[in-house]
Design a protein around this motif. Structure first.
Motif, mmCIF file in Angstrom:
data_model
loop_
_atom_site.group_PDB
_atom_site.id
_atom_site.type_symbol
_atom_site.label_atom_id
_atom_site.label_comp_id
_atom_site.label_asym_id
_atom_site.label_seq_id
_atom_site.Cartn_x
_atom_site.Cartn_y
_atom_site.Cartn_z
ATOM 1 N N ILE A 282 0.844 -1.205 0.000
ATOM 2 C CA ILE A 282 0.000 0.000 0.000
ATOM 3 C C ILE A 282 0.875 1.249 0.000
ATOM 4 O O ILE A 282 0.652 2.195 -0.771
ATOM 5 C CB ILE A 282 -0.944 -0.006 1.222
ATOM 6 C CG1 ILE A 282 -1.989 -1.117 1.097
ATOM 7 C CG2 ILE A 282 -1.631 1.359 1.384
ATOM 8 C CD1 ILE A 282 -2.825 -1.327 2.355
ATOM 9 N N SER B 149 2.685 1.621 -3.447
ATOM 10 C CA SER B 149 1.798 1.938 -4.566
ATOM 11 C C SER B 149 1.238 3.350 -4.442
ATOM 12 O O SER B 149 1.090 4.061 -5.451
ATOM 13 C CB SER B 149 0.658 0.914 -4.653
ATOM 14 O OG SER B 149 -0.136 0.936 -3.488
ATOM 15 N N PHE B 150 0.923 3.800 -3.223
ATOM 16 C CA PHE B 150 0.421 5.164 -3.028
ATOM 17 C C PHE B 150 1.505 6.187 -3.334
ATOM 18 O O PHE B 150 1.214 7.283 -3.828
ATOM 19 C CB PHE B 150 -0.092 5.349 -1.592
ATOM 20 C CG PHE B 150 -1.588 5.391 -1.487
ATOM 21 C CD1 PHE B 150 -2.280 6.594 -1.534
ATOM 22 C CD2 PHE B 150 -2.313 4.227 -1.358
ATOM 23 C CE1 PHE B 150 -3.659 6.622 -1.445
ATOM 24 C CE2 PHE B 150 -3.684 4.242 -1.261
ATOM 25 C CZ PHE B 150 -4.367 5.446 -1.313
ATOM 26 N N LYS C 194 1.692 7.849 -6.793
ATOM 27 C CA LYS C 194 0.680 8.795 -7.256
ATOM 28 C C LYS C 194 0.480 9.980 -6.315
ATOM 29 O O LYS C 194 -0.389 10.817 -6.540
ATOM 30 C CB LYS C 194 -0.670 8.074 -7.399
ATOM 31 C CG LYS C 194 -1.176 7.472 -6.080
ATOM 32 C CD LYS C 194 -2.582 6.917 -6.190
ATOM 33 C CE LYS C 194 -3.632 7.982 -6.201
ATOM 34 N NZ LYS C 194 -3.732 8.765 -4.971
ATOM 35 N N ASP D 87 4.076 -1.360 -7.436
ATOM 36 C CA ASP D 87 3.434 -0.126 -7.911
ATOM 37 C C ASP D 87 2.099 -0.365 -8.606
ATOM 38 O O ASP D 87 1.596 0.514 -9.314
ATOM 39 C CB ASP D 87 4.381 0.634 -8.845
ATOM 40 C CG ASP D 87 4.790 -0.207 -10.050
ATOM 41 O OD1 ASP D 87 4.285 -1.337 -10.192
ATOM 42 O OD2 ASP D 87 5.625 0.284 -10.836
ATOM 43 N N TYR E 50 -1.000 0.041 -8.145
ATOM 44 C CA TYR E 50 -1.980 0.713 -7.291
ATOM 45 C C TYR E 50 -3.411 0.297 -7.648
ATOM 46 O O TYR E 50 -4.212 -0.062 -6.772
ATOM 47 C CB TYR E 50 -1.817 2.228 -7.424
ATOM 48 C CG TYR E 50 -2.918 3.024 -6.761
ATOM 49 C CD1 TYR E 50 -2.878 3.284 -5.402
ATOM 50 C CD2 TYR E 50 -3.999 3.528 -7.500
ATOM 51 C CE1 TYR E 50 -3.883 4.015 -4.784
ATOM 52 C CE2 TYR E 50 -5.003 4.248 -6.894
ATOM 53 C CZ TYR E 50 -4.945 4.493 -5.543
ATOM 54 O OH TYR E 50 -5.942 5.203 -4.935
ATOM 55 N N ASP E 51 -3.758 0.320 -8.922
ATOM 56 C CA ASP E 51 -5.140 0.048 -9.332
ATOM 57 C C ASP E 51 -5.575 -1.367 -8.966
ATOM 58 O O ASP E 51 -6.667 -1.579 -8.420
ATOM 59 C CB ASP E 51 -5.288 0.266 -10.844
ATOM 60 C CG ASP E 51 -5.113 1.724 -11.228
ATOM 61 O OD1 ASP E 51 -5.432 2.592 -10.379
ATOM 62 O OD2 ASP E 51 -4.665 1.994 -12.352
#
Length: 629
Positions: free
Chosen positions: A425, A428-429, A432, A569, A571-572
């Protein structure tokens, strides 16, 4: 009351001795037969000379000293003050035109110095003798390791405080220049390698290690040699603490398990750490726990503009709050009782306080408990972290530092797997967000709540047995201050997306720690205190790892801190699966939760359950989510 009596006693003694000195200066000057006219002069002036001397002693605070602890410097100072008092007396007599034979003055000066200084020496020796004759005090024979400044100070303190019940009888030191000399009458009898022979020869009851600057390896060597012959070892605080009065000889303590780290403690750049915290709003989640509370203490030192402490457990929170109020009365502090699982509450907290920096220490961490309660581990560790990360991003937090664990690497436990998801988390956050999201991964923390050391201490106190799950279980260990300094240092080094890893030295066998702790408590392993092997618990590994891949890490400017290179990474995909099952976690059984985790963390390997394929084939609640990530 006693102090005033002591002062009055000394004043009376000085008055008497000064009169004797003044009288005998006449008596000796006139060959034991004072002429009548000079006897009249003596009678007119003795009270004046005595008064001037006593006032001089009071002015120079000679009655404020504790003469049982007097040293050569104190005696020299007393001689100087006595000389001044004689000079002042002579000057006053001259101004009042009270004429004496000139030889009277040096005689009076000499006799007063002899009598006054002798009285102080005798008084100090009498007080020490009287104190040393305390009854009902059983004195242990103590061997001092170290003939340096700390050792000298320790010997003097032990001699001056017989009520402690320790009698220094010998010293050991590896410095050849100090061998076969003595400190305050205590001989330096040999080198540290001679410790067992000296203990036997002198019938030593206890050893005190008095080299605060020595490497851990030397302390470990002393402990090992003493444990072989069942002698207890204690250590002395750092000499700077003794000098500035922070601690005293009463702080001599039993050797702590912290002293047995197989490496030197990690040091960090305090100036670098403080620069990004000073005048910032800092939030600490889990602020009442072992790591969280130490984070609060360390951060408070660096003058944040606002310290926001968040925890669900109010008792621990209250203790931290009261401690910080005492130590930092001007600290702007808010203590918030809240659960990180409550998304709306977290949203309101971020909206109200708008922190600049977040240290995320809140988590469920007990491996066996989380194996039995996987839904709670997911809701608290994963979704709690997701709530914090989401609103940190929304409210433009500058830095977000999450505490992870070595159990997140190739996890076999629910707790470790949830922490790996938290790392995913974070990373990945970070891709962006304007917020610098980082994680810090370290091993077991010595003495933290629920860790193995407090358990061992409790078991030893109860007479045993001490329980170890497997003879070959090894763990990386660090102290609470080290862990917290690493967390804060990570914030200083952060650029975003990193997982910071500490070089923690070699892993330590848990059974070796158990044996060391039993010996340090004064018992013999498997003789006085048995050790029982209970078998690995659910989710427990024999060995923990710090890196996903040994050859994929980068160094930092701190030689003990590394950055793991693999970065997640997606994220989606991660958010899709997490949001899809946020509301259905409570409806899953244990196997379903593990199947869910396996889809998020492919390296998760719970060897004690049936295969993931078997689970997935029977789970209606997961549906066709296999392809979601």
């Amino acid at each position: 009351m006693w102090r005033n009596k002591r002062k009055v006693s000394l004043l009376i003694i000085d008055t008497l001795l000064l009169n004797i000195a003044y009288f005998f200066s006449f008596y000796l000057r006139f060959d034991y037969n004072i002429p009548y006219q000079y006897f009249i002069v003596y009678e007119k002036s003795f009270y004046l000379v005595t008064l001037i001397s006593i006032v001089t002693f009071i002015f120079f605070k000679q009655y404020n000293k504790i003469w049982r602890y007097a040293n050569l410097r104190d005696i020299m100072e007393l001689m100087v003050v006595t000389t001044i008092s004689s000079g002042m007396s002579s000057l006053v007599l001259f101004l009042l035109e009270i004429h004496l034979p000139r030889s009277i003055y040096p005689l009076y000066w000499f006799l007063s110095i002899i009598l006054i200084t002798s009285s102080r020496i005798l008084y100090g020796n009498y007080m020490n003798y009287n104190n040393n004759s305390l009854k009902n005090v059983a004195h242990k024979k103590v061997l001092i390791i170290g003939a340096g400044s700390a050792g000298r100070m320790l010997i003097r303190e032990l001699k001056n405080h017989p009520e402690i019940g320790m009698k220094p009888v010998a010293i050991l030191d590896d410095d050849k220049s100090k061998l076969y000399r003595s400190i305050d009458g205590i001989p330096v009898m040999g080198k540290i390698d001679d410790i067992q022979d000296i203990i036997n020869e002198k019938e030593i009851n206890e050893v005190i290690f008095a080299i605060p600057s020595a490497p851990k390896s030397l302390l470990k060597k002393v402990i090992d040699k003493c444990s072989e012959i069942h002698i207890k070892v204690k250590t002395l605080p750092g000499i700077y603490e003794l000098v500035d009065g922070t601690v005293s000889v009463n702080n001599i303590r039993d050797v702590d398990i912290n002293d047995l780290l197989r490496r030197e403690p990690v040091k960090v750049n305090l100036d670098e750490m403080s620069s990004y915290i000073k005048d910032k709003k800092v939030m600490i989640t889990g602020g009442g726990g072992s790591i969280g509370s130490e984070l609060c203490r360390q951060v408070a030192r660096f003058s944040p503009s606002h310290l926001i402490i968040l925890d669900i457990y109010e008792n621990n929170m209250y203790d931290v709050q009261q401690e910080l109020k005492r130590k930092y009365p001007n600290l702007n502090m808010s203590c918030i009782i809240a659960s990180i699982r409550d998304e709306k509450r977290i949203s309101n907290i971020f909206k109200k306080y708008k922190p600049d920096i977040v240290f995320h220490a809140a988590a469920h961490k007990h491996v066996p408990l989380m194996e039995d309660n996987p839904q709670e581990a997911i809701k608290n560790n994963v979704y709690g972290t997701l709530n914090l990360v989401k609103y940190a991003d929304l409210h433009n937090v500058k830095k977000f530092v999450m505490i992870s664990t070595d159990k997140a690497v190739n996890p076999t436990s629910i707790m470790g797997a949830t922490k790996r998801i938290c790392e995913m988390i974070i990373q990945s956050f970070d891709k962006k967000s304007n917020t610098e999201f980082v994680a810090v991964r370290f091993g077991n923390v010595l003495g933290s709540n629920g860790s193995v050391i407090p358990l061992f201490k409790k078991q030893i106190a109860e007479g045993g047995p001490v329980t170890v799950t497997h003879e070959e279980v090894k763990r990386y260990f660090m102290t609470i201050p080290e862990a917290v300094q690493l967390v804060i240092q990570a914030g200083a080094l952060a650029k975003g997306g990193e997982i910071f890893v500490l070089d923690m030295g070699e892993p330590v066998k848990i059974i070796d720690l158990a044996r060391d702790l039993i010996r340090l408590s004064g018992f013999e392993p498997d003789v006085d205190i048995p050790i029982i092997i209970t078998g690995l618990r659910p989710g427990e590994k024999l060995f923990e790892e710090l890196l996903l891949s040994e050859d994929k890490y980068a160094s930092t400017k701190h030689d003990k801190i590394f950055i793991e290179k693999p970065v997640f990474d997606d994220y989606d995909g991660l958010m899709l699966l997490l949001e899809k099952y946020r509301t259905t976690i409570d409806d899953m059984n244990v196997d379903q939760v593990k199947a869910f985790i396996k889809r998020l963390v492919p390296e998760y390997n719970p060897s004690h359950v049936k295969t993931i394929e078997e689970i997935a084939a029977t789970e209606d609640i997961l549906g066709d989510a296999t392809n979601d990530v």
